[in-house]
Write an enzyme that holds these catalytic residues in place. Structure first.
Site, short mmCIF file in Angstrom:
data_model
loop_
_atom_site.label_atom_id
_atom_site.label_comp_id
_atom_site.label_asym_id
_atom_site.label_seq_id
_atom_site.Cartn_x
_atom_site.Cartn_y
_atom_site.Cartn_z
N HIS A 12 0.95 -1.28 -0.05
CA HIS A 12 -0.06 0.02 -0.10
C HIS A 12 0.91 1.34 -0.05
O HIS A 12 1.48 1.64 0.84
CB HIS A 12 -0.96 0.03 1.24
CG HIS A 12 -1.90 1.16 1.24
ND1 HIS A 12 -2.14 1.76 2.24
CD2 HIS A 12 -2.83 1.39 0.48
CE1 HIS A 12 -3.02 2.83 2.17
NE2 HIS A 12 -3.60 2.40 0.93
N GLU A 39 0.77 -0.76 -4.46
CA GLU A 39 -0.58 0.20 -4.69
C GLU A 39 -0.39 1.57 -4.72
O GLU A 39 0.58 1.82 -3.88
CB GLU A 39 -1.64 -0.28 -3.67
CG GLU A 39 -2.96 0.28 -3.79
CD GLU A 39 -3.15 1.60 -2.98
OE1 GLU A 39 -4.11 2.49 -3.56
OE2 GLU A 39 -2.16 2.17 -2.43
N ASP A 41 -2.04 6.03 -5.95
CA ASP A 41 -2.96 6.64 -6.17
C ASP A 41 -2.43 7.79 -7.21
O ASP A 41 -1.16 7.99 -7.24
CB ASP A 41 -3.49 7.42 -5.17
CG ASP A 41 -3.82 6.57 -3.89
OD1 ASP A 41 -4.93 5.85 -3.87
OD2 ASP A 41 -2.86 6.21 -3.11
N HIS A 54 -1.79 10.61 -2.98
CA HIS A 54 -3.08 9.98 -2.35
C HIS A 54 -3.79 11.22 -2.27
O HIS A 54 -5.09 11.05 -2.75
CB HIS A 54 -3.00 9.11 -1.18
CG HIS A 54 -4.22 8.79 -0.79
ND1 HIS A 54 -4.96 9.82 0.29
CD2 HIS A 54 -5.07 7.76 -0.70
CE1 HIS A 54 -6.17 9.26 0.60
NE2 HIS A 54 -6.14 8.07 -0.09
#
Length: 289
Positions: A12, A39, A41, A54
């Site tokens: 993450h 992961e 964003d 993010h």
């Protein structure tokens, strides 16, 4: 000797115990632990540069403040995450980490247009999964990627698809007593009903529980990922990934439940849990996961 099924382990925002999320150093640390999938964003600057970041603002994790969408990339040279690490563009990460696969959450409207071009320019369609809480953003980003590359990447459901599958799993608790085929028929009808608004997906990524907001500010925890949910999802050919799981007992419980992937801030712990189960390091970036 039997081979344990592969689990999608997703780091993450990379791996950084210092909180330097979404930085090249964090993603390299995840790779060093053996992670195939990371992961991240994306938010996009005022001049169309896609950042691995993010928040819509710089306030929480950097040494400055302001909305990313209001600032050109050239003005962000001195910005540091955690005071030390520079911001990374998605293109830079894809080039610097050619073996990594990226699970990408489209956070803002500008990225709907900018992200597909980055994926096309970097030839990265086969090593990304594209998702968004916004079904509208996810659907349009996928369509643009397919138009530019001729391929559709892996994708996980937006809010609508995840909610639909959750509801179906509740219904299946009753209908499965008569026949498991009933839930499949219901799902077929649901997907036909929303076909023009919801893009197909191969994966759902969601939390174990969801807090349902009630009048008066009350919250009602609703179980999402349970044995029936996993069973129904697999019946429909959909993989189940759960976020964000950071302690070993919960990792083991969910793996025993049969989930296909875990998203974690604690890549070190997940790697050890999977190693103990004979499931580490990953054998490949399987399309199933």
């Amino acid at each position: 000797m039997s081979i344990e099924p592969q689990v999608a382990a997703l780091a993450h925002r990379g791996f950084s115990l210092d909180g330097h999320e979404n930085t090249l150093r964090a993603f390299r640390a995840a790779a060093d632990l053996g992670f195939v999938w990371v992961e991240t964003d994306v938010n996009t600057t005022s001049d169309g540069v896609v950042l691995a970041f993010h928040d819509p603002t710089l306030d929480r994790v950097t040494n400055t403040s302001g909305d990313i969408s209001d600032v050109p990339w050239s003005d962000l040279d001195d910005v540091r995450i955690g005071g030390t690490e520079p911001l990374s563009t998605l293109g830079e990460l894809l080039r610097a980490l050619p073996e990594q696969h990226f699970n990408i959450d489209v956070k803002d409207e500008s990225s709907v247009e900018a992200l597909p071009q980055v994926i096309a320019d970097e030839g990265a369609v086969d090593r990304v999964r594209v998702t968004s809480f916004s079904e509208n953003r996810r659907r349009r980003a996928l369509a643009s990627i397919e138009r530019l590359t001729g391929k559709r990447p892996l994708t996980s459901a937006g809010t609508v698809g995840a909610a639909g599958l959750t509801i179906l799993s509740k219904i299946a608790r009753v209908t499965d007593r008569t026949s498991p085929k009933i839930a499949t028929v219901i799902w077929s009808a649901m997907t036909k009903l929303w076909a023009s608004k919801v893009a197909e997906f191969d994966t759902v990524q969601l939390p174990v529980t969801y807090d349902l907001s009630l009048p008066g500010g009350f919250k009602l925890p609703v179980s999402v990922v349970n044995q029936k949910f996993v069973e129904v999802a697999h019946r429909l050919g959909i993989a189940v990934h759960v976020w964000t799981i950071n302690d070993a007992p919960e990792m083991r419980r969910l793996l025993d439940l049969g989930v296909d992937g875990l998203v974690t801030d604690r890549g070190d712990i997940l790697a050890q849990v999977l190693a103990d189960r004979g499931q580490w390091p990953p054998r490949s970036a399987s399309s199933r996961v």
